[in-house]
Structure formats: C-alpha cells, structure tokens
Design an enzyme around this catalytic site. Structure first.
Site, PDB file in Angstrom:
ATOM      1  N   LYS A 163       0.830  -1.205   0.000  1.00  0.00           N
ATOM      2  CA  LYS A 163       0.000   0.000   0.000  1.00  0.00           C
ATOM      3  C   LYS A 163       0.861   1.250   0.000  1.00  0.00           C
ATOM      4  O   LYS A 163       0.565   2.230  -0.707  1.00  0.00           O
ATOM      5  CB  LYS A 163      -0.937   0.004   1.214  1.00  0.00           C
ATOM      6  N   ALA A 164       1.932   1.263   0.793  1.00  0.00           N
ATOM      7  CA  ALA A 164       2.796   2.445   0.858  1.00  0.00           C
ATOM      8  C   ALA A 164       3.452   2.728  -0.486  1.00  0.00           C
ATOM      9  O   ALA A 164       3.486   3.880  -0.946  1.00  0.00           O
ATOM     10  CB  ALA A 164       3.856   2.251   1.940  1.00  0.00           C
TER      11      ALA A 164
END
Length: 294
Positions: free
Chosen positions: A170-171
C-alpha cells in the site's frame, strides 16, 4: 451468529462498514461499530442497522476490522481492547499502516490468541461506496482465506506475503500515486507557462505514453476544475510516501525519486494544508511556477 466489529467510520470506513452490515444481514451475523466520535457510530447504526459499541464490547467480536488514520491510532485502540480480546479471533487492519507496526502488533495479538492481518485497501471513497475495493493482505494465508467471506467491501483480495507485506504494498502504491501526480503537475505547469492549452495537452498525453490515473482522472476532474474535492487527504498521502521511504531504508534499497517526491509532498502538506485533498499538492507546483494548472 458471527459477531463482526468495525472500528473507524471515516470517509472510507463508513461505507465499508455499511457493506459489512448488508452482508451480515444476509448471513445472520451481527456488526458492531465504534468511532472516536460516538455520534458517528450512532448515525451509522440508525442508517445501516449496525450496533454502536464500546471498545470493550467490540473486543469480544469474532472478527475485528480497523480503518484508522495511522498505526498509532490502531495501537491506541489495541491497548484498550487487549485485556478483553477473545482467543481465536482475527484482527483485520485496513489502515494504511506501517510494516514495522504490523510485525509488532501481530506479535502482541498472538500472545492473546488473536491472528493479525494487515489488509489496507485501495480504490478511494468511490470504491468504498461501491464495494469495489482492492485489498492487499499480509499475514497467514489460511487466516486470510477464513476471513475472506467477511470482506464484503472488496472486489479484489490479494495475498501479497507475510505480516507487513500488505502495508508495504500500500505504501509503495500510494508513493507511485504521488510520483505520477507530482510529475504530471510539473509537466503541465511548464506547458502552461509556454502558453499551451492544458486541456488539449491532456488529450494528447492521455492518448500517449505519458498517461496515468493522474492525467486521465485526477487532474481533469479535480485540478482543472479547481474543485479539489476532499476525498483522500494530502497529509495521508504524505504519510504513506514517507512509509515507502522508511521501507526503502529498512531493506537498504535505493529509490531516490520516491524519496524526493515524499519530501515534496510533505512540503505541500505544510504549505497547502494536511486536510486538503491530495490533488491540492499541485498548488505548490503552481506557486513554484507562478502559473495555475487550468
């Protein structure tokens, strides 16, 4: 009856919990909801038939979902709930959290017989409202398979690796969003200073190799219109890009473009405001070039 608890009724969490409630009614389950502002939980219950709960009550659920701003907030609620957790439960954290926090939180919960899955989501508020989110899951694959039927807000669920892998993906995904948004904004600002019609320029870019979600959707719908609707906060994008930088350092990798854009997004957060929509980061580019992108 399976008891599901959803903690965090923000712009993403509210519609996610609503889909969970619809699923629960169809399968004879019960959904508890909690929010730091208790009135939101009450309003959600009145609208969707969920049940407002205290953290102590939510801790007894079979599956606990969290959707909070950062891992720090998850730590806070986890600390309060830990003495009341039910062994055998599963904690599904849909927060855009930190991989290092996932490792620690998983170990803490395991000591109480609870399985932790880091399961951040992608698709924005529209995807949350439509129940078409992509969920990237880190942790035990068998635990994910068991929890999968309860992910009523998801269109696509992908197991991406061990604990922390979901947060890592996600990052990096959001860092790439920042990179394409920022780079496209720079290019358009330069074209604007050169006297080019930016709508026409985007028509070309979107039919060519420079296209991206930023050029096809975000900039035409939010920047050129000057609307900047608040859906995903700039401060949260800056946070996620910062996590990607932390990840790079942790694996001794090299990602100088991500690092530079993360710093620029942090600067934009300070100048434009953390609560502004993430596309408002381009206002800093406009100031740097003395040229609005419109």
């Amino acid at each position: 009856m399976t008891t599901l608890a959803f903690l965090g009724l923000g712009a993403m969490g509210d519609p996610m919990a609503a889909h969970l409630a619809t699923y629960a009614r169809a399968h004879g389950h019960r959904v508890l909801v909690w929010n730091r502002t208790a009135a939101k939980a009450g309003a959600h219950a009145a609208t969707h038939g969920t049940h407002p709960a205290t953290l102590e009550e939510a801790a007894a659920a079979d599956v606990i979902f969290t959707c909070l701003p950062t891992s720090a907030e998850v730590d806070e609620v986890m600390h309060q709930m830990r003495p009341h957790l039910r062994p055998g439960a599963t904690w599904v954290d849909c927060t855009s959290g930190h991989p290092d926090a996932a490792t620690r939180q998983a170990a803490e919960l395991a000591a109480h017989g609870v399985t932790f899955l880091d399961a951040p989501v992608s698709g924005g508020t529209v995807g949350a409202q439509q129940g078409r989110l992509t969920v990237m899951v880190g942790g035990d694959a068998a635990a994910m398979d068991a929890a999968r039927p309860h992910l009523a807000f998801a269109d696509k669920v992908v197991h991406v690796g061990g604990t922390g892998a979901g947060f890592a993906v996600k990052a990096v995904n959001n860092a790439l969003l920042g990179v394409t948004l920022w780079a496209t904004g720079e290019g358009l600002a330069v074209l604007g200073r050169a006297g080019v019609n930016l709508g026409a320029a985007l028509d070309v870019i979107n039919a060519s190799s420079g296209r991206s979600n930023a050029s096809e959707n975000l900039i035409p719908q939010r920047v050129l219109t000057r609307e900047f609707p608040p859906t995903f906060a700039l401060g949260l994008l800056a946070k996620d890009a910062g996590i990607a930088v932390d990840l790079t350092q942790g694996v001794q990798g090299s990602a100088p473009v991500i690092a530079q854009v993360a710093a620029l997004l942090r600067a934009a957060q300070h100048v434009v405001g953390p609560a502004e929509d993430h596309t408002a980061a381009l206002k800093l580019i406009e100031a740097m070039n003395a040229k609005e992108i419109l």
